[in-house]
Design a protein around this motif. Sequence first.
Motif, PDB file in Angstrom:
ATOM      1  N   ILE A 110       0.849  -1.189   0.000  1.00  0.00           N
ATOM      2  CA  ILE A 110       0.000   0.000   0.000  1.00  0.00           C
ATOM      3  C   ILE A 110       0.881   1.234   0.000  1.00  0.00           C
ATOM      4  O   ILE A 110       1.799   1.348   0.804  1.00  0.00           O
ATOM      5  CB  ILE A 110      -0.941   0.005   1.218  1.00  0.00           C
ATOM      6  CG1 ILE A 110      -1.867  -1.217   1.165  1.00  0.00           C
ATOM      7  CG2 ILE A 110      -1.740   1.289   1.286  1.00  0.00           C
ATOM      8  CD1 ILE A 110      -2.783  -1.329   2.348  1.00  0.00           C
ATOM      9  N   THR A 123       1.386   4.868   0.934  1.00  0.00           N
ATOM     10  CA  THR A 123       0.782   5.763   1.911  1.00  0.00           C
ATOM     11  C   THR A 123       1.494   7.100   1.911  1.00  0.00           C
ATOM     12  O   THR A 123       2.669   7.199   1.577  1.00  0.00           O
ATOM     13  CB  THR A 123       0.857   5.171   3.326  1.00  0.00           C
ATOM     14  OG1 THR A 123       2.221   5.002   3.679  1.00  0.00           O
ATOM     15  CG2 THR A 123       0.137   3.844   3.394  1.00  0.00           C
ATOM     16  N   VAL A 124       0.775   8.125   2.301  1.00  0.00           N
ATOM     17  CA  VAL A 124       1.320   9.467   2.425  1.00  0.00           C
ATOM     18  C   VAL A 124       1.056   9.956   3.832  1.00  0.00           C
ATOM     19  O   VAL A 124      -0.074   9.891   4.312  1.00  0.00           O
ATOM     20  CB  VAL A 124       0.670  10.419   1.407  1.00  0.00           C
ATOM     21  CG1 VAL A 124       1.244  11.810   1.553  1.00  0.00           C
ATOM     22  CG2 VAL A 124       0.919   9.907  -0.004  1.00  0.00           C
ATOM     23  N   CYS A 125       2.095  10.439   4.500  1.00  0.00           N
ATOM     24  CA  CYS A 125       1.944  10.908   5.862  1.00  0.00           C
ATOM     25  C   CYS A 125       1.620  12.399   5.868  1.00  0.00           C
ATOM     26  O   CYS A 125       2.078  13.148   5.013  1.00  0.00           O
ATOM     27  CB  CYS A 125       3.233  10.665   6.649  1.00  0.00           C
ATOM     28  SG  CYS A 125       3.641   8.906   6.769  1.00  0.00           S
ATOM     29  N   SER A 126       0.856  12.823   6.822  1.00  0.00           N
ATOM     30  CA  SER A 126       0.519  14.235   6.960  1.00  0.00           C
ATOM     31  C   SER A 126       1.730  15.011   7.444  1.00  0.00           C
ATOM     32  O   SER A 126       2.663  14.443   7.997  1.00  0.00           O
ATOM     33  CB  SER A 126      -0.635  14.401   7.951  1.00  0.00           C
ATOM     34  OG  SER A 126      -0.245  13.929   9.225  1.00  0.00           O
ATOM     35  N   HIS A 158       6.490   4.338   0.525  1.00  0.00           N
ATOM     36  CA  HIS A 158       5.901   5.370   1.362  1.00  0.00           C
ATOM     37  C   HIS A 158       6.434   6.737   0.952  1.00  0.00           C
ATOM     38  O   HIS A 158       7.646   6.916   0.826  1.00  0.00           O
ATOM     39  CB  HIS A 158       6.209   5.111   2.847  1.00  0.00           C
ATOM     40  CG  HIS A 158       5.773   3.766   3.313  1.00  0.00           C
ATOM     41  ND1 HIS A 158       4.498   3.507   3.728  1.00  0.00           N
ATOM     42  CD2 HIS A 158       6.455   2.603   3.399  1.00  0.00           C
ATOM     43  CE1 HIS A 158       4.402   2.228   4.071  1.00  0.00           C
ATOM     44  NE2 HIS A 158       5.579   1.661   3.876  1.00  0.00           N
ATOM     45  N   TRP A 196      -3.523   9.540  -6.291  1.00  0.00           N
ATOM     46  CA  TRP A 196      -3.269  10.135  -4.983  1.00  0.00           C
ATOM     47  C   TRP A 196      -4.279  11.240  -4.732  1.00  0.00           C
ATOM     48  O   TRP A 196      -4.407  12.164  -5.535  1.00  0.00           O
ATOM     49  CB  TRP A 196      -1.845  10.687  -4.909  1.00  0.00           C
ATOM     50  CG  TRP A 196      -1.455  11.178  -3.555  1.00  0.00           C
ATOM     51  CD1 TRP A 196      -1.975  10.820  -2.355  1.00  0.00           C
ATOM     52  CD2 TRP A 196      -0.428  12.136  -3.255  1.00  0.00           C
ATOM     53  NE1 TRP A 196      -1.350  11.467  -1.324  1.00  0.00           N
ATOM     54  CE2 TRP A 196      -0.387  12.289  -1.853  1.00  0.00           C
ATOM     55  CE3 TRP A 196       0.462  12.860  -4.035  1.00  0.00           C
ATOM     56  CZ2 TRP A 196       0.499  13.149  -1.218  1.00  0.00           C
ATOM     57  CZ3 TRP A 196       1.339  13.710  -3.393  1.00  0.00           C
ATOM     58  CH2 TRP A 196       1.359  13.854  -2.009  1.00  0.00           C
ATOM     59  N   ASP A 197      -4.997  11.130  -3.624  1.00  0.00           N
ATOM     60  CA  ASP A 197      -5.996  12.132  -3.265  1.00  0.00           C
ATOM     61  C   ASP A 197      -5.447  13.152  -2.276  1.00  0.00           C
ATOM     62  O   ASP A 197      -6.201  13.969  -1.731  1.00  0.00           O
ATOM     63  CB  ASP A 197      -7.245  11.467  -2.693  1.00  0.00           C
ATOM     64  CG  ASP A 197      -6.960  10.660  -1.431  1.00  0.00           C
ATOM     65  OD1 ASP A 197      -5.792  10.669  -0.967  1.00  0.00           O
ATOM     66  OD2 ASP A 197      -7.897  10.017  -0.922  1.00  0.00           O
ATOM     67  N   GLN A 206      -3.945  12.281   0.545  1.00  0.00           N
ATOM     68  CA  GLN A 206      -3.789  11.578   1.818  1.00  0.00           C
ATOM     69  C   GLN A 206      -3.340  10.136   1.608  1.00  0.00           C
ATOM     70  O   GLN A 206      -2.429   9.673   2.258  1.00  0.00           O
ATOM     71  CB  GLN A 206      -5.110  11.607   2.605  1.00  0.00           C
ATOM     72  CG  GLN A 206      -5.551  13.002   3.000  1.00  0.00           C
ATOM     73  CD  GLN A 206      -4.590  13.681   3.949  1.00  0.00           C
ATOM     74  OE1 GLN A 206      -3.955  13.028   4.778  1.00  0.00           O
ATOM     75  NE2 GLN A 206      -4.465  15.001   3.831  1.00  0.00           N
ATOM     76  N   ARG A 207      -3.980   9.442   0.685  1.00  0.00           N
ATOM     77  CA  ARG A 207      -3.661   8.041   0.436  1.00  0.00           C
ATOM     78  C   ARG A 207      -3.455   7.822  -1.049  1.00  0.00           C
ATOM     79  O   ARG A 207      -3.998   8.533  -1.883  1.00  0.00           O
ATOM     80  CB  ARG A 207      -4.770   7.113   0.953  1.00  0.00           C
ATOM     81  CG  ARG A 207      -4.957   7.157   2.457  1.00  0.00           C
ATOM     82  CD  ARG A 207      -5.946   6.085   2.897  1.00  0.00           C
ATOM     83  NE  ARG A 207      -5.490   4.747   2.561  1.00  0.00           N
ATOM     84  CZ  ARG A 207      -4.657   4.030   3.318  1.00  0.00           C
ATOM     85  NH1 ARG A 207      -4.168   4.544   4.438  1.00  0.00           N
ATOM     86  NH2 ARG A 207      -4.303   2.833   2.960  1.00  0.00           N
ATOM     87  N   VAL A 208      -2.661   6.806  -1.342  1.00  0.00           N
ATOM     88  CA  VAL A 208      -2.374   6.434  -2.716  1.00  0.00           C
ATOM     89  C   VAL A 208      -2.983   5.070  -2.997  1.00  0.00           C
ATOM     90  O   VAL A 208      -2.810   4.136  -2.215  1.00  0.00           O
ATOM     91  CB  VAL A 208      -0.854   6.397  -2.974  1.00  0.00           C
ATOM     92  CG1 VAL A 208      -0.549   5.878  -4.359  1.00  0.00           C
ATOM     93  CG2 VAL A 208      -0.270   7.794  -2.787  1.00  0.00           C
ATOM     94  N   ALA A 209      -3.707   4.986  -4.098  1.00  0.00           N
ATOM     95  CA  ALA A 209      -4.317   3.716  -4.500  1.00  0.00           C
ATOM     96  C   ALA A 209      -3.566   3.173  -5.700  1.00  0.00           C
ATOM     97  O   ALA A 209      -3.504   3.820  -6.757  1.00  0.00           O
ATOM     98  CB  ALA A 209      -5.792   3.925  -4.836  1.00  0.00           C
TER      99      ALA A 209
END
Length: 467
Positions: free
Chosen positions: A7, A9-12, A61, A227-228, A230-233
């Motif tokens: 998965i 993922t993108v961290c804030s 990530h 990528w929205d 926040q999260r990457v699909a």
Amino acid sequence: MAIPMGILTVCSPGRAQAVTEESHTGRGHGCRLIAVKRVRGGTFRPGFAIEEVCVFETGLHLRRGADGGCSDRGGVGLFVPGPSPQGAAVGLLRGSAARAQGRRPNNLLRVPFPRYITEVQTGYFLGVPPTLSYERPEEGRIYADLPMDHLLFDIGRDMSICGEGFALVWLEQSGVRVCRCDPLTCFGIRGGEAGEPLRAAVRLFKRPDDSVCGMLYEEERVTPFTWDGQRVALGAPEENLPGHLALVPFNNNCQTCGDFEMVTGLMDAYNLLLSGAMDDMQSVANAFLALYGMQGTTQGDIDEANRTRILSLAEGGRAEFVVKNLNHEALAQLESNLRRSILELSMTPDLSDERFAGNASGVAMQYKLWGIEQVRLAKERSFLDGLHRLLTALSGGFALLGTPVALEQGQVTFYKNLPQDHTALAGTLLSLSPLLSKRTILEQLPWVKDAEEELRRKAEETMETEE
């Protein structure tokens, strides 16, 4: 070792420090860290920033920058067109607007030193396109049919600005295609072991509906993702049939620094100096008028003087402007020192300098170009790695289409883009003709593109003359 399809993922921004601390242990789960890619300031055109890319056994990530995508990446903001960060200042007036409100002007001048440095450095390195020679004529013809001259110059320009450039190779029914990719939307990912091998590359782009998408390129597969913020699909991976990395990075040097990245502070000082000098010059027109012995002057008297351009002074009275004394010599000296430091420290010659006169000897000219020559040699060494990867990817594409070639085995020759004294060059080669072969002599002549073809034509002319 391929990058696992976990998965993405993108961290804030608030977790940026936590990600950095956890990156050595795989985000706190003991996963082995495979590779790390740090993007300095990471400003990408889609409007977001990525500062760190960590590749773990569990997936890929991305760490988003805390600035939300507004930082300059190594001085790129000084070159890439777009809104000036200085334009965001509030309450600053320029020119006539400042004079109309009686306030001090605040000019924000930006001298295009980055463009000058980039054009000179790139023109000296790739102004004359590099050539490749092959033992098999068919490989030379295939390479000649590719748009490599324009492509390599554009990539070299990107390298000078951003510190790296990218080329994308793909297959169509009509053949193998290659194009330049925007370095502000691409980055490579290298492994952490010795030699830092290139593991993968990522290209980001926007769809018409403004959704951010990307492609993860590996040797074995190509994986799309969205990528929205926040999260990457991740999408379904596709097999990379040529078997080579399709998105090829080119580094400007071993530090991946742009040509003007190290002198951005000096350029800021130069812009500030000129802006302040322009402010002072405009302030002269906005100076105070001092009236001596005219205590009874009213606003009506001032308006009448402005209308008629005439002052009626009392006996012993006088009028003068109160202005700031400008030391033009000190300003000119500081401007000259900053300009010289910017060009010297970026290893860029000042072509307007009278020392570059046409009557300078060849040895003297070489000493004056010693700095830019060191930069060119560093560029050449780094450029060869990217060119070899690009030619390998192209060869894989041609082989897949039924034309096996080995373009990466060609002999690369780079040329310095300098004014040449053709008369002196021809005389030198003529004096060496008893020692050198005809082919070697022809290869040194800049107006001879193909020595083999020239020798063939000469042989045909000799046969016709003998007949």
